[in-house]
Design an enzyme around this catalytic site. Sequence first.
Site, PDB file in Angstrom:
ATOM      1  N   ASP A   1      26.172   2.698  83.171  1.00  0.00           N
ATOM      2  CA  ASP A   1      26.571   3.845  82.343  1.00  0.00           C
ATOM      3  C   ASP A   1      25.397   4.354  81.506  1.00  0.00           C
ATOM      4  O   ASP A   1      24.537   3.571  81.091  1.00  0.00           O
ATOM      5  CB  ASP A   1      27.729   3.406  81.423  1.00  0.00           C
ATOM      6  CG  ASP A   1      28.475   4.602  80.834  1.00  0.00           C
ATOM      7  OD1 ASP A   1      28.351   5.719  81.389  1.00  0.00           O
ATOM      8  OD2 ASP A   1      29.168   4.423  79.816  1.00  0.00           O
TER       9      ASP A   1
ATOM     10  N   ARG B   1      23.449  10.738  79.147  1.00  0.00           N
ATOM     11  CA  ARG B   1      22.839  10.709  77.813  1.00  0.00           C
ATOM     12  C   ARG B   1      21.316  10.559  77.910  1.00  0.00           C
ATOM     13  O   ARG B   1      20.563  11.156  77.147  1.00  0.00           O
ATOM     14  CB  ARG B   1      23.432   9.558  76.979  1.00  0.00           C
ATOM     15  CG  ARG B   1      24.752   9.913  76.335  1.00  0.00           C
ATOM     16  CD  ARG B   1      25.473   8.695  75.853  1.00  0.00           C
ATOM     17  NE  ARG B   1      26.098   7.965  76.957  1.00  0.00           N
ATOM     18  CZ  ARG B   1      26.558   6.725  76.865  1.00  0.00           C
ATOM     19  NH1 ARG B   1      26.458   6.066  75.737  1.00  0.00           N
ATOM     20  NH2 ARG B   1      27.132   6.154  77.906  1.00  0.00           N
TER      21      ARG B   1
ATOM     22  N   HIS C   1      20.934  10.992  86.644  1.00  0.00           N
ATOM     23  CA  HIS C   1      21.525  10.281  87.791  1.00  0.00           C
ATOM     24  C   HIS C   1      20.440   9.887  88.799  1.00  0.00           C
ATOM     25  O   HIS C   1      20.464   8.795  89.353  1.00  0.00           O
ATOM     26  CB  HIS C   1      22.584  11.148  88.470  1.00  0.00           C
ATOM     27  CG  HIS C   1      23.797  11.374  87.615  1.00  0.00           C
ATOM     28  ND1 HIS C   1      24.426  10.354  86.932  1.00  0.00           N
ATOM     29  CD2 HIS C   1      24.496  12.502  87.319  1.00  0.00           C
ATOM     30  CE1 HIS C   1      25.457  10.841  86.254  1.00  0.00           C
ATOM     31  NE2 HIS C   1      25.509  12.142  86.468  1.00  0.00           N
TER      32      HIS C   1
ATOM     33  N   SER D   1      37.462   6.253  90.099  1.00  0.00           N
ATOM     34  CA  SER D   1      38.544   7.180  90.508  1.00  0.00           C
ATOM     35  C   SER D   1      38.782   8.244  89.444  1.00  0.00           C
ATOM     36  O   SER D   1      39.329   9.299  89.727  1.00  0.00           O
ATOM     37  CB  SER D   1      39.844   6.440  90.846  1.00  0.00           C
ATOM     38  OG  SER D   1      39.921   5.174  90.270  1.00  0.00           O
TER      39      SER D   1
ATOM     40  N   TRP E   1      36.423  11.996  89.078  1.00  0.00           N
ATOM     41  CA  TRP E   1      36.801  13.317  89.625  1.00  0.00           C
ATOM     42  C   TRP E   1      37.121  14.285  88.492  1.00  0.00           C
ATOM     43  O   TRP E   1      37.162  15.494  88.705  1.00  0.00           O
ATOM     44  CB  TRP E   1      38.020  13.202  90.552  1.00  0.00           C
ATOM     45  CG  TRP E   1      37.763  12.380  91.778  1.00  0.00           C
ATOM     46  CD1 TRP E   1      38.221  11.119  92.017  1.00  0.00           C
ATOM     47  CD2 TRP E   1      36.983  12.736  92.927  1.00  0.00           C
ATOM     48  NE1 TRP E   1      37.775  10.671  93.243  1.00  0.00           N
ATOM     49  CE2 TRP E   1      37.019  11.653  93.825  1.00  0.00           C
ATOM     50  CE3 TRP E   1      36.246  13.880  93.291  1.00  0.00           C
ATOM     51  CZ2 TRP E   1      36.359  11.662  95.056  1.00  0.00           C
ATOM     52  CZ3 TRP E   1      35.597  13.886  94.523  1.00  0.00           C
ATOM     53  CH2 TRP E   1      35.652  12.792  95.379  1.00  0.00           C
TER      54      TRP E   1
ATOM     55  N   LEU F   1      21.153 -11.069  99.690  1.00  0.00           N
ATOM     56  CA  LEU F   1      22.058 -10.530  98.668  1.00  0.00           C
ATOM     57  C   LEU F   1      23.169  -9.672  99.279  1.00  0.00           C
ATOM     58  O   LEU F   1      22.905  -8.778 100.081  1.00  0.00           O
ATOM     59  CB  LEU F   1      21.242  -9.666  97.689  1.00  0.00           C
ATOM     60  CG  LEU F   1      22.036  -8.972  96.582  1.00  0.00           C
ATOM     61  CD1 LEU F   1      22.522  -9.973  95.544  1.00  0.00           C
ATOM     62  CD2 LEU F   1      21.192  -7.881  95.912  1.00  0.00           C
TER      63      LEU F   1
ATOM     64  N   ARG G   1      34.044  -1.199  77.208  1.00  0.00           N
ATOM     65  CA  ARG G   1      35.335  -1.106  77.906  1.00  0.00           C
ATOM     66  C   ARG G   1      35.102  -1.274  79.405  1.00  0.00           C
ATOM     67  O   ARG G   1      33.975  -1.154  79.898  1.00  0.00           O
ATOM     68  CB  ARG G   1      36.010   0.227  77.611  1.00  0.00           C
ATOM     69  CG  ARG G   1      35.166   1.458  77.904  1.00  0.00           C
ATOM     70  CD  ARG G   1      35.937   2.759  77.613  1.00  0.00           C
ATOM     71  NE  ARG G   1      35.088   3.916  77.725  1.00  0.00           N
ATOM     72  CZ  ARG G   1      34.698   4.691  76.692  1.00  0.00           C
ATOM     73  NH1 ARG G   1      35.101   4.417  75.471  1.00  0.00           N
ATOM     74  NH2 ARG G   1      33.914   5.736  76.902  1.00  0.00           N
TER      75      ARG G   1
END
Length: 241
Positions: A14, A18, A31, A60, A63, A125, A184
Amino acid sequence: MSKKSINHISIIMDGNGRWANMRNMPRAFGHREGIKSIDKIVKACSVRQITQLTLFAFSSENWNRPDYEVRVLLKLFEDSINKYLIDLNKNNVKLNFVGDLSVFSKNLQASVKNAINLTISNTGLKLNFAINYGGKWDIVNSVNKIINEKKFNDKTNITLEDIEKNLSITDAPDLLIRTGGERRLSNFMLWQHAYTELYFADCLWPDFSEKELDRAIEFYQDRIRKFGSLIEVNSDLKKDA
Ligand code: IPE
Ligand code: IPE
Ligand code: MG
């Protein structure tokens, strides 16, 4: 003190948006930079002989973002699979993708299939990408698989083992890392993370480095995993609650 084994790491990557915002750049820039972090961390996990790495790439709920951002992300996944595949294969990485892939473009589905087929016999891996993945979806999907396989009548109960072995990933992560400062799960592997050690890093995903990874592993080494008992339990011997 002997080192605890660490087989499976999961990561909520995440903070890309930012990271770009802070540089007055479009979110897509963040990204793209995030993909470089993936490359770095996959190699670092291989070197550290981690058995399995599961990366949350698209939820999910993602979107709900503007169409443009969704399109950028999906195109980036397709391009990156194709760009990094040869290298990953050379490094003996075995690729897997989990989530509802049926909604994706033919091209993305073809890239996914090709990546899985090419690396299927690799013994290094195990690298899982969760795309269009949700923990709630995974559990519902598991239950539906069970229902479709079994003939149900009033006397048949679905067991914990049934649900577990029909999830898209059956091995519970030992350590979950979330970058970007939020604390979270955002619907990531709700079942599998039941007893996982949780590590939250404030740094944004494009800044996540090998050093940060080692910090997370060190944190894990200091945990006493008891799985409800009063003594430390070796997670290798622990075959689920
Ligand atoms: C994580 O970064 C990547 C995805 C969810 C695809 P974000 O895009 O959520 O970045 P922030 O949280 O907005 O900074
Ligand atoms: C979680 O990040 C999903 C991925 C990293 C793929 P989000 O940025 O979507 O999570 P929320 O919306 O802050 O919970
Ligand atoms: Mg985010």
